[in-house]
Scaffold this active site. Sequence first.
Site, short mmCIF file in Angstrom:
data_model
loop_
_atom_site.label_atom_id
_atom_site.label_comp_id
_atom_site.label_asym_id
_atom_site.label_seq_id
_atom_site.Cartn_x
_atom_site.Cartn_y
_atom_site.Cartn_z
NE ARG A 122 -26.06 10.16 12.26
CZ ARG A 122 -26.46 11.14 13.10
NH1 ARG A 122 -25.74 12.24 13.21
NH2 ARG A 122 -27.54 11.02 13.83
CG PHE A 167 -15.85 19.32 11.79
CD1 PHE A 167 -15.37 20.28 12.66
CD2 PHE A 167 -15.54 19.43 10.43
CE1 PHE A 167 -14.61 21.36 12.20
CE2 PHE A 167 -14.77 20.48 9.96
CZ PHE A 167 -14.31 21.46 10.83
CG ASP A 213 -14.92 16.35 17.38
OD1 ASP A 213 -15.92 16.38 16.64
OD2 ASP A 213 -14.81 17.08 18.39
CB SER A 214 -11.42 20.13 18.64
OG SER A 214 -12.77 20.52 18.66
CG ASN A 227 -8.00 23.27 14.37
OD1 ASN A 227 -8.63 23.13 13.31
ND2 ASN A 227 -7.93 24.42 15.00
CB ALA A 228 -11.39 19.81 11.53
CG ASP A 275 -21.91 17.37 10.65
OD1 ASP A 275 -22.44 18.46 10.33
OD2 ASP A 275 -22.43 16.58 11.47
CB CYS A 305 -25.82 23.01 11.06
SG CYS A 305 -24.39 23.35 12.08
#
Length: 385
Positions: free
Chosen positions: A204, A219, A240-241, A267-268, A288, A328
Amino acid sequence: MNTVTLSARGTERQKSGHPWIYRSDVTSAPEKPGLYAVKSAAGKHLGWAAVNKKSEITVRMLTRFEQVADEALLLKRLSSAIDARAKMGIDADSYRVVHSDADGLPGLTIDKYADVLVVQSNCAALEPFLDALLEVLIERFQPVGVLARFDSKTRLLEGLEQNVFEAFGRVPDSVIATEGSVKFLVDPWRGQKTGAFLDQRDNRMALERHAKGKALDVFSYHASFGLHLAKVCESVECVDSSAAALERGAENAKLNNLENMKFTNANAFEFLREHEQAGAKFQTISLDPPALAKARRDLDSAYRAYKEINLRALKLLVPGGILGTASCSFHVSESDFYIMLTDAAKDSGRNVRVLERRGQSPDHPELLLLPESRYLKYAILEVVD
Ligand code: SAH
């Protein structure tokens, strides 16, 4: 019986250096979880381990050769983990103090959020030593509170009960964490993981150094990247959701006196598609996503999903635009990640330069012989033209 015996295959695995030995490679183990000596199929002493017969990962090696694993060793490892963080030059009051096996304390995660500590314990063999470890934590950090966040699914697999409680002092519903130039609210009781995604901290701060113009944080969770971007960009839209995460994001914007942030519950995948089709343009994008490959069999669909969002992000960027992008998923290797990015660059028709190849922050150390400890891939890319 106070030893665990490995099969011939388990013995080979132990020799290869991976610290985990699965149930199918163990010939006999004590009924009660604990710290035990480990013997090879031929009866040779191999070291000491945290052992739990109920767990799929039955043996987690703690020492090799003669060194006995006992309470004193665990306490020493906790102190070493704390000392190591002090040398990492962490520009934040919130970081991971203990990162499980990579700090020699399997299944144990300890995160610090300002003056609060959050503990996750996912290894039954270490459970009897938690009180002693807690004393060291209290002495070294003088926290106002320590939260036992014992609510992971893994605890059930270990035969442990789930429970969330104050192990020491008082833990507030929300803690203000400081990270470089920004502050953000953490909910240690209910937030994802132990409250925040600390593994991305240095990424970040790195993206903040490159960011500019009109930015997107996709996200975003509680806008952790977005806050850093908003410090240096004209405007930031966080997507973001999770409505709860975005609400905290909006509070975070206020906390930092940032008036250039917008929060979009969407929804991204759809958001990126619609904006690309509408011809929108941005100068900085952060991607992300959550782990899109939870298992090895998901690799093909994960490749397609990662490529889709990265391809759309590249198309949304103006020449000179910046993309900070992460995976990730442990199952997506570093080379898979760069192959995916290369394919996305090819399909986008853009010339893309790698500005930084990065990984998880150093307070989430990796063991070379435990590939599972190396999971976060992060790249900062520039769309040259
Ligand atoms: N960038 C954050 C962490 C993001 S974690 C940080 O640095 O703190 C992944 C986030 O993706 C979660 O907040 C989750 O709510 C969100 N998410 C998962 N699937 C999504 C989807 N399809 N669309 C939008 N957001 C999604």
